[in-house]
Design an enzyme around this catalytic site. Structure first.
Site, PDB file in Angstrom:
ATOM      1  N   HIS A 116      25.572 -23.802 -25.405  1.00 47.28           N
ATOM      2  CA  HIS A 116      24.632 -22.784 -24.920  1.00 47.28           C
ATOM      3  C   HIS A 116      23.737 -22.370 -26.087  1.00 47.28           C
ATOM      4  CE1 HIS A 116      22.791 -19.558 -22.823  1.00 47.28           C
ATOM      5  NE2 HIS A 116      23.226 -18.670 -23.677  1.00 47.28           N
ATOM      6  N   ASP A 146      20.605 -20.398 -27.225  1.00 45.79           N
ATOM      7  CA  ASP A 146      19.596 -19.378 -26.929  1.00 45.79           C
ATOM      8  C   ASP A 146      18.282 -19.689 -27.636  1.00 45.79           C
ATOM      9  OD1 ASP A 146      21.084 -17.479 -25.300  1.00 45.79           O
ATOM     10  OD2 ASP A 146      22.304 -17.169 -27.103  1.00 45.79           O
ATOM     11  N   ASP A 206      24.273 -17.568 -18.559  1.00 37.54           N
ATOM     12  CA  ASP A 206      24.344 -16.387 -19.426  1.00 37.54           C
ATOM     13  C   ASP A 206      23.486 -15.199 -18.972  1.00 37.54           C
ATOM     14  OD1 ASP A 206      25.372 -14.963 -21.573  1.00 37.54           O
ATOM     15  OD2 ASP A 206      23.841 -15.642 -22.980  1.00 37.54           O
ATOM     16  N   HIS A 256      16.496 -15.379 -21.678  1.00 40.56           N
ATOM     17  CA  HIS A 256      17.273 -14.189 -21.340  1.00 40.56           C
ATOM     18  C   HIS A 256      17.628 -13.287 -22.531  1.00 40.56           C
ATOM     19  CE1 HIS A 256      20.209 -17.480 -21.957  1.00 40.56           C
ATOM     20  NE2 HIS A 256      20.920 -16.551 -22.563  1.00 40.56           N
TER      21      HIS A 256
HETATM   22 ZN   LIG Z   1      22.400 -16.752 -23.956  1.00 42.08          ZN
END
Ligand SMILES: [Zn+2]
Length: 1005
Positions: free
Chosen positions: A54, A56, A178, A424
């Protein structure tokens, strides 16, 4: 042309320079997509191990810091290293699979790879060993993001994947593991994009507990009542957020024990590991309806050294399967992907529960409602919205003014920047401060660069050639070099919407007063100047000498076009309104106890004793008595060690009180500044030097608050009416459909609510309203916000937050935006519409809400010429050949590799648009001639005719309208709406339908 036609049949939609065929077409023995999946076995528990990371697109570190592995003291993370390592490890063993999500990172990595690595990756993709999921530029937030930007950033990410990998690179499932809550509109968008399923990580803790118990973790979600079945999408909630089972994180970042299978080693742990894993799998399977489970094997920025993960999963699979065979355990482990898991579930043909509401708000425990981020960093949220408006404007200008192809570099830079902002931790305001600054840097540079498109386009359209140099201004902090330094300047106002606009208030920062304004014909029009608020003048980020705001109203703006104004300093030929025209009124003034503002549509009287406002519509006599009161919550401060000690933070809103906010009292009528010669506006000063400005703009009221932002406070503007609302209010879903909310209630479970304020907050991107049987009161916001109705007849919008503590969900910094040691100040407007609920009024309200989102952009340039020369220029121009019906919105117009991409939508719901609206695509634009059109799914990566929606069995039927049935007794079963066939170039748009076309065109002279 030959190539275009040739490629279509094989790889679907190829939009830019295509990758050579032999790299993207599966060869003999190769297969990708669902064909590459390991078959699930009937009668055994199929354990789909999904290797993932994951990543970001900015959070604790900036995008580049994450990519290059810089500043590892903040967080050990290097996306470039992850992708290098994963490709190497995948190459070693064809059984291994991996998924990748964020195209922003993937693309940055891909363009830097040598041919040998690219060839390897092509092979991995052709063989289904590397699969893309999601595939948008970033994993977008679903609360604060607007559907226009979501659709754009999917289009942009998927275009890259499609160009590079063809159909094998097409993501089959959404992967929103997420984001902090999930929107219904996003589900509808994904279904319209042709995704087969959607996987979620975070849902409310009470919802999840019930779903685990009732085996409703997987469902069929209807994204839109207006679109009906075509908006249905399989939705699965992951068991363990997106993390591996406890003890099975094998990453270099984890403390978990590796699997040690050497029996002679004192650390031998194989049997115990396998036994534990089997137990985990058995428990998980109790929550799902088929004999398949998806186990996420990864976490934030995992796979830095991918061999650790892959070697351990290899062992886990090998030994567990061996034990299963030996002991007849009916379980099978294998490398899989979310798409392969989805296919196995589909093959098992389960009967699914249904869902028709959304997943907001998200509570992770009894005191942690993630409703603060709906408002966190309002200046970032504004910057994103403004950048999107610029993006739409420049895409349209590039498409319709035949500008050089080389401009695509700067246009694409802006697409990437706005796509990144949907992440996000970007638009949400949940990143560290230095990351917020970096987002600002990237977006600001992209807008500056793309300004060249505006300059080229306007100068091309202005005849005779004017050679104007448009410069970017920071209107949000009343700063503009051109208007401050020039003796004369041109203001070009571009309306990117196809709807014409009757009136627009234009505000420009200037020094002093004494200005004259001329409309497009060169006729002098009324204008005024007003001193800028002291809070604004003292903003340390501001580099401006402007002392005043010059304001005037422009009229009759054409749809999809511009209008120019000429502004001259130091002339006295027309009287202008100045501060001297405004009155200062005190409570001691004699005469009426009311101050009255009025225009052609509205009379608003404000009582000097109580502050109560009485609204009367001049059109139909509608009246409303209400108060608009600024207030604040004091933020809860705790040590975050247990749920009850949770602090308010960047994610979580937690006030230290349980009922209403502290409301500023209205003693008597405080000093008030009324400006009525051009503006109809009043500044009401409350205690604590808070002031609220209220003004009239056509048939709407606008409000903005001026206040100092103190630490530990969360500011709201609250409206109090006498409407009987029975706990109900409505908030938009990503600026599109409206969803009914009932205070202290959730549609699908019995709610226990320990946080009655924050647990009743919902995201508001464009619109929120309350209503009774006759009247609707609508509030529009100029950027994403949180909103709630905590008492009948009342509703409030959260405006700003400044906090002392962090909420301990990772960002590890208090949300404390300052400038010059003071709380960062932002001017934000809300718009109020009060309407009696006739069909015509509600259609107008929908249009006004959309307009407030997509406001015309102002461009200013110094005018090195006289008014007489100005009069000879083309000062009004529209790209529209004909007017379009009310309800039609041009959502997208952008260049598409010698073609153009067009999206039209019907923004009305089926109550307001029961039939369809039609648009003749050959009669829309006057500078280009549409020669052929072909429809695609929503993100323009699949031809519409090539997509077929999956069918699922459900254990209930969908109701006709969630809003109508929620909170009422009766349930009407949904019927499929009528289908309409297009008539050549005349396309038909059902209620809330967006349709996407790739068009071939020619430029008209
Ligand atoms: Zn995230």
């Amino acid at each position: 042309m030959q190539r275009w036609l040739l490629l279509l049949g094989v790889v679907g939609l190829v939009s830019t320079v295509p990758t050579p065929f032999d790299e993207i077409t599966p060869r003999d023995g190769e297969s990708c997509g669902y064909d590459s999946c390991t078959d699930a076995e009937p009668g055994v528990l199929n354990v789909h191990l999904v290797s993932h990371t994951h990543d970001d697109v900015g959070w604790l570190k900036t995008l580049d810091q994450y990519y290059y592995g810089s500043r590892n003291t903040i967080q050990k993370a290097c996306v470039e290293c992850i992708l290098n390592s994963v490709v190497k490890e995948l190459w070693l063993d064809p059984k291994r699979k991996f998924i990748y999500v964020e195209t922003a990172f993937f693309w940055k990595w891909w363009v830097a790879q040598p041919a040998s690595v690219k060839s390897q990756v092509h092979t991995l993709v052709r063989q289904g060993r590397l699969q893309f999921v999601g595939g948008a530029w970033s994993m977008n937030d679903e609360a604060a993001s607007h559907y226009q930007s979501t659709v754009d950033q999917f289009t942009w990410g998927l275009q890259k994947l499609n160009d590079t990998f063809g159909d094998c690179g097409r993501p089959r499932v959404g992967w929103q593991i997420d984001p902090f809550g999930h929107s219904r509109e996003f589900a509808a968008n994904l279904a319209s994009m042709g995704y087969d399923g959607l996987f979620l990580g975070r849902i409310d803790y009470q919802d999840k507990a019930l779903r685990l118990k009732e085996r409703t973790m997987e469902m069929l979600w209807r994204g839109s009542d207006d679109l009906g079945k075509s908006s249905d999408i399989f939705t699965g909630v992951l068991y363990n957020l997106y993390q591996p089972p406890a003890g099975f994180c094998f990453d270099v970042l984890c403390d978990g024990e590796p699997i040690i299978d050497d029996v002679s080693s004192p650390m031998y742990n194989l049997d115990a590991k396998v036994a534990t894993f089997l137990e985990v799998a058995a428990n998980m399977s109790k929550a799902y309806r088929t004999n398949n489970i998806l186990v996420t094997m990864g976490d934030d920025f995992n796979y830095l050294d991918a061999s650790l993960w892959f070697n351990n999963i290899d062992k886990l699979i090998k030994y567990t399967n061996l034990k299963a065979i030996k002991e007849n355990l009916n379980v099978k482990l294998f490398y899989s992907t979310p798409a392969c898991y989805l296919k196995a579930v589909k093959d098992a043909n389960p009967t699914l529960p249904i869902k028709q509401d959304d997943f907001f708000p998200y509570g992770s425990d009894s005191h942690a409602y993630w409703t603060g981020y709906y408002t966190s960093r309002p200046t970032t949220k504004w910057m994103e919205r403004e950048a999107n408006n610029y993006l739409q404007t420049f895409k349209i200008l590039q498409s319709l003014t035949n500008l050089p192809e080389s401009n695509m570099v700067i246009l694409n830079e802006l697409k990437s920047a706005v796509g990144m902002m949907q992440h996000h931790d970007a638009i949400t305001g949940t990143e560290k401060q230095h990351v917020a600054h970096d987002y600002e840097r990237i977006v600001s540079r992209a807008v500056d660069d793309a300004y060249a498109i505006g300059n080229q386009a306007f100068n091309k359209l202005l005849m005779p050639e004017a050679s104007l140099v448009y410069e970017r201004c920071e209107f949000n902090q009343s700063q503009c070099s051109v208007t401050e330094r020039s003796q004369a300047f041109v203001v070009t106002v571009f309306n990117s919407q196809v709807m014409p606009k009757s009136t627009l208030k234009i505000d420009l920062p200037v020094i002093g007063d004494g200005y004259s304004v001329y409309d497009a014909t060169g006729t002098s029009i009324p204008c005024g100047t007003q001193k800028l608020p002291s809070e604004l003048l003292s903003m340390p980020t501001r580099q401006s000498n402007a002392t005043h705001s010059l304001y005037f109203y422009g009229k009759n703006f054409p749809g999809l076009g511009y209008q120019n104004f000429y502004v001259k300093k130091g002339t006295k030929e027309k009287k202008t309104a100045r501060d001297s025209d405004s009155k200062t009124v005190t409570s001691d003034d004699e005469g009426s106890r009311d101050i009255v503002l009025e225009n052609d549509y509205i009379i608003l009287s404000i009582n000097k004793d109580s502050g109560r406002m009485n609204y009367t519509s001049r059109t139909d006599g509608t009246t409303l008595s209400f108060l608009a009161v600024p207030g604040y919550y004091s933020a809860f401060e705790g040590n975050n060690e247990i749920a009850a000690n949770r602090s308010s933070g960047a994610y979580v809103f937690r006030p230290n009180m349980t009922s209403t906010p502290v409301l500023h009292t209205f003693h008597d009528f405080p000093v008030t500044n009324v400006v009525q010669s051009v503006l109809q506006e009043v500044h009401i000063h409350y205690d604590d030097s808070v002031s609220v400005t209220v003004g009239l703009k056509d048939n709407t009221l606008y409000f903005y608050t001026t206040l100092s932002i103190d630490l530990g406070r969360e500011y709201v503007l609250r409206f109090q009416t006498d409407l009987k609302t029975d706990g109900a209010f409505y908030t938009d879903s990503n600026g599109r459909q409206m969803l009914k909310r009932i205070r202290n209630t959730r549609p699908q479970w019995n709610l226990t609510l320990a946080e009655p304020i924050s647990g009743n907050y919902y995201p508001v991107v464009q619109e929120m309203y309350i209503e009774d049987k006759d009247l609707r009161v609508v509030v529009n916001v100029d950027r994403a916000r949180g909103g709630a109705s905590l008492e009948d007849g009342c509703f409030e919008i959260m405006q700003h937050r400044r906090l002392k503590r962090d909420d301990s969900f990772g960002v590890d910094e208090a949300l404390n935006e300052t400038a010059g040691g003071k709380g960062l100040y932002s001017i934000d407007k809300v718009r109020l519409q009060v309407v009696s609920k006739t069909k015509e009024n509600l259609i107008n309200t929908a249009e006004t809400s959309l307009r407030f989102f997509s406001i015309p952009q102002f461009f200013v340039a110094e005018a090195p010429f006289s008014l007489d020369k100005f009069k000879t220029m083309t000062n009004v121009h529209s790209f529209l050949k004909t007017d379009l019906p009310k309800g039609v919105h041009l959502l997208t117009l952008e260049p598409w590799n010698n073609k153009i991409l067009i999206r039209f939508e019907n923004y009305l719901d089926k109550q307001l648009s029961p039939d369809y609206l039609s648009v003749d695509l050959t009669k829309v634009f006057n500078t280009i001639e549409i020669r052929s059109i072909k429809e695609t799914t929503l993100a323009a990566n699949i031809w519409f005719e090539d997509y077929k929606q999956w069918e699922w069995n459900t254990d209930e039927e969908f109701s006709e309208s969630f809003n109508k049935e929620y909170g009422s007794e009766g349930v009407n079963i949904a019927k499929e709406g009528k289908k309409y066939d297009d008539d050549g170039f005349i396309i038909k748009l059902r209620a809330k339908e967006i349709r996407t076309f790739v068009a071939e065109y020619g430029v008209k002279n």
